[in-house]
Design a protein around this motif. Structure first.
Motif, PDB file in Angstrom:
ATOM      1  N   VAL A  92       0.860  -1.181   0.000  1.00 16.77           N
ATOM      2  CA  VAL A  92       0.000   0.000   0.000  1.00 16.77           C
ATOM      3  C   VAL A  92       0.894   1.228   0.000  1.00 16.77           C
ATOM      4  N   LEU A  93       0.695   2.088  -0.980  1.00 15.34           N
ATOM      5  CA  LEU A  93       1.378   3.382  -1.022  1.00 15.34           C
ATOM      6  C   LEU A  93       0.425   4.404  -0.432  1.00 15.34           C
ATOM      7  N   THR A  94       0.800   5.015   0.693  1.00 10.51           N
ATOM      8  CA  THR A  94      -0.079   6.012   1.304  1.00 10.51           C
ATOM      9  C   THR A  94       0.389   7.422   0.959  1.00 10.51           C
ATOM     10  N   ILE A  95      -0.581   8.263   0.630  1.00  9.30           N
ATOM     11  CA  ILE A  95      -0.333   9.687   0.432  1.00  9.30           C
ATOM     12  C   ILE A  95      -1.471  10.447   1.115  1.00  9.30           C
ATOM     13  N   ASP A 104       6.851  13.848  -8.479  1.00 11.45           N
ATOM     14  CA  ASP A 104       6.412  12.871  -9.481  1.00 11.45           C
ATOM     15  C   ASP A 104       7.066  11.508  -9.296  1.00 11.45           C
ATOM     16  N   ASP A 105       8.264  11.493  -8.698  1.00 11.94           N
ATOM     17  CA  ASP A 105       8.999  10.231  -8.566  1.00 11.94           C
ATOM     18  C   ASP A 105       8.785   9.555  -7.218  1.00 11.94           C
ATOM     19  N   LEU A 106       7.765   9.963  -6.479  1.00 17.92           N
ATOM     20  CA  LEU A 106       7.545   9.417  -5.137  1.00 17.92           C
ATOM     21  C   LEU A 106       7.404   7.899  -5.161  1.00 17.92           C
ATOM     22  N   ALA A 107       6.457   7.389  -5.921  1.00 19.47           N
ATOM     23  CA  ALA A 107       6.203   5.943  -5.934  1.00 19.47           C
ATOM     24  C   ALA A 107       7.415   5.177  -6.440  1.00 19.47           C
ATOM     25  N   ARG A 108       7.985   5.637  -7.537  1.00 22.22           N
ATOM     26  CA  ARG A 108       9.120   4.921  -8.132  1.00 22.22           C
ATOM     27  C   ARG A 108      10.275   4.795  -7.142  1.00 22.22           C
ATOM     28  N   ARG A 109      10.633   5.896  -6.495  1.00 25.01           N
ATOM     29  CA  ARG A 109      11.784   5.865  -5.592  1.00 25.01           C
ATOM     30  C   ARG A 109      11.501   5.070  -4.322  1.00 25.01           C
ATOM     31  N   GLY A 125      15.328  17.487   6.686  1.00 28.66           N
ATOM     32  CA  GLY A 125      15.504  17.049   8.063  1.00 28.66           C
ATOM     33  C   GLY A 125      14.260  16.485   8.719  1.00 28.66           C
ATOM     34  N   ASN A 126      13.196  16.252   7.938  1.00 29.10           N
ATOM     35  CA  ASN A 126      11.937  15.766   8.492  1.00 29.10           C
ATOM     36  C   ASN A 126      11.473  14.482   7.821  1.00 29.10           C
ATOM     37  N   ALA A 127      11.018  13.549   8.641  1.00 27.04           N
ATOM     38  CA  ALA A 127      10.402  12.332   8.107  1.00 27.04           C
ATOM     39  C   ALA A 127       8.954  12.636   7.742  1.00 27.04           C
ATOM     40  N   HIS A 128       8.474  11.978   6.707  1.00 28.02           N
ATOM     41  CA  HIS A 128       7.079  12.126   6.274  1.00 28.02           C
ATOM     42  C   HIS A 128       6.455  10.734   6.232  1.00 28.02           C
ATOM     43  N   PRO A 129       6.141  10.176   7.403  1.00 32.33           N
ATOM     44  CA  PRO A 129       5.676   8.788   7.455  1.00 32.33           C
ATOM     45  C   PRO A 129       4.329   8.551   6.806  1.00 32.33           C
ATOM     46  N   ILE A 130       3.604   9.617   6.522  1.00 38.30           N
ATOM     47  CA  ILE A 130       2.318   9.443   5.842  1.00 38.30           C
ATOM     48  C   ILE A 130       2.523   9.192   4.345  1.00 38.30           C
ATOM     49  N   CYS A 131       3.714   9.527   3.844  1.00 42.36           N
ATOM     50  CA  CYS A 131       4.086   9.235   2.445  1.00 42.36           C
ATOM     51  C   CYS A 131       5.012   8.025   2.484  1.00 42.36           C
ATOM     52  N   ALA A 132       4.430   6.851   2.416  1.00 44.98           N
ATOM     53  CA  ALA A 132       5.211   5.641   2.645  1.00 44.98           C
ATOM     54  C   ALA A 132       4.681   4.476   1.838  1.00 44.98           C
ATOM     55  N   LEU A 133       5.541   3.497   1.665  1.00 45.03           N
ATOM     56  CA  LEU A 133       5.176   2.237   1.027  1.00 45.03           C
ATOM     57  C   LEU A 133       5.170   1.174   2.118  1.00 45.03           C
ATOM     58  N   TRP A 134       4.007   0.541   2.291  1.00 47.87           N
ATOM     59  CA  TRP A 134       3.800  -0.437   3.366  1.00 47.87           C
ATOM     60  C   TRP A 134       3.570  -1.819   2.757  1.00 47.87           C
ATOM     61  N   PRO A 135       4.526  -2.737   2.844  1.00 48.08           N
ATOM     62  CA  PRO A 135       4.288  -4.097   2.343  1.00 48.08           C
ATOM     63  C   PRO A 135       3.182  -4.784   3.152  1.00 48.08           C
ATOM     64  N   GLN A 172      10.433  25.025  -2.897  1.00 50.50           N
ATOM     65  CA  GLN A 172       9.228  24.487  -2.257  1.00 50.50           C
ATOM     66  C   GLN A 172       9.499  23.062  -1.775  1.00 50.50           C
ATOM     67  N   ASP A 173       9.245  22.815  -0.505  1.00 51.25           N
ATOM     68  CA  ASP A 173       9.360  21.458   0.012  1.00 51.25           C
ATOM     69  C   ASP A 173       8.240  20.629  -0.621  1.00 51.25           C
ATOM     70  N   PRO A 174       8.583  19.558  -1.344  1.00 55.66           N
ATOM     71  CA  PRO A 174       7.541  18.772  -2.009  1.00 55.66           C
ATOM     72  C   PRO A 174       6.590  18.092  -1.032  1.00 55.66           C
ATOM     73  N   PHE A 175       6.962  18.061   0.253  1.00 56.28           N
ATOM     74  CA  PHE A 175       6.114  17.410   1.246  1.00 56.28           C
ATOM     75  C   PHE A 175       5.473  18.409   2.213  1.00 56.28           C
ATOM     76  N   ALA A 176       5.439  19.670   1.806  1.00 52.70           N
ATOM     77  CA  ALA A 176       4.749  20.672   2.624  1.00 52.70           C
ATOM     78  C   ALA A 176       3.267  20.333   2.667  1.00 52.70           C
ATOM     79  N   ASN A 177       2.691  20.348   3.880  1.00 52.21           N
ATOM     80  CA  ASN A 177       1.269  20.026   3.968  1.00 52.21           C
ATOM     81  C   ASN A 177       0.474  21.247   4.434  1.00 52.21           C
ATOM     82  N   LEU A 178      -0.795  21.233   4.106  1.00 58.46           N
ATOM     83  CA  LEU A 178      -1.676  22.354   4.376  1.00 58.46           C
ATOM     84  C   LEU A 178      -2.528  22.028   5.592  1.00 58.46           C
ATOM     85  N   ASN A 179      -2.054  22.448   6.749  1.00 63.24           N
ATOM     86  CA  ASN A 179      -2.724  22.082   8.003  1.00 63.24           C
ATOM     87  C   ASN A 179      -3.683  23.132   8.523  1.00 63.24           C
ATOM     88  N   ASP A 180      -3.566  24.365   8.013  1.00 61.79           N
ATOM     89  CA  ASP A 180      -4.407  25.438   8.546  1.00 61.79           C
ATOM     90  C   ASP A 180      -4.693  26.457   7.449  1.00 61.79           C
TER      91      ASP A 180
END
Length: 195
Positions: A92-95, A104-109, A125-135, A172-180
């Motif tokens: 499962v690839l979660t985004i 664009d290369d998230l899944a491939r890499r 310097g930040n982990a983005h565990p919500i963008c992950a590949l889960w076997p 632009q950080d490709p993993f910047a999220n919109l929280n507010d």
């Protein structure tokens, strides 16, 4: 590898005053933008929600309800893994629904680095565990983690010894999220500037 993409959209979005998936960016909802991104990956796509009534007009795709006994995004990941296992997918690839600049290369890499193990995105310097590949093979380990009270995706990735995949950050950080609302307004400004 035969993954399915799971868009995690079950959060309450309290800082956004609720309804985050339907917030507009550039005249389109965050959900519509994320669906476009997910469909470009060329894997089957499912949408993770707290419940079917969280979004009034649900697009025509598989809805997977978060595990009600597990709070936060882990409930979505666990439900997604169980569903993927039942359908014969092996990962499962979660985004998330609130990261409009995903690379664009998230899944491939993530797939290349995984080699049968979980992998996750990392930038600035930040982990983005919500963008992950889960076997799916790790479902049992994830069940044990949750049964012991674990609720953090980061904690689960640590226990699973997941592989970190780093992305460079330019303007632009490709993993910047919109929280507010402020982050959403800044994203709107960036979008208008780039046109």
């Amino acid at each position: 590898m035969k993954p399915v993409t799971l868009i995690l959209a079950g959060g309450e979005g309290r800082r956004m005053n609720g309804g985050k998936p339907l917030r507009l960016l550039g005249g389109r909802t965050l959900l519509a933008r994320t669906l476009d991104y997910a469909h470009q990956l060329d894997f089957p796509v499912a949408l993770g929600l707290r419940s079917h009534d969280q979004i009034s007009s649900i697009p025509e795709l598989k809805i997977i309800e978060d595990r009600p006994d597990i709070e936060g995004p882990l409930g979505g990941v666990m439900a997604g893994l169980a569903w993927a296992d039942s359908k014969g997918f092996n990962a499962v690839l979660t985004i998330p629904v609130d990261m409009p600049w995903l690379p664009d290369d998230l899944a491939r890499r993530l797939i290349e680095k995984a080699n049968g193990e979980p992998s996750y995105a990392y930038s600035a310097g930040n982990a983005h565990p919500i963008c992950a590949l889960w076997p799916v093979a790790k479902l049992g380990d994830a069940e044990c983690y949750a049964a012991k009270g674990g609720r953090s995706l980061r904690g689960l990735l640590e226990i699973l010894e997941a592989r970190r995949v780093e992305w460079p950050v330019g303007d632009q950080d490709p993993f910047a999220n919109l929280n507010d609302p402020l982050a959403l307004a800044e994203a709107e400004h960036q979008l208008q500037k780039s046109r």
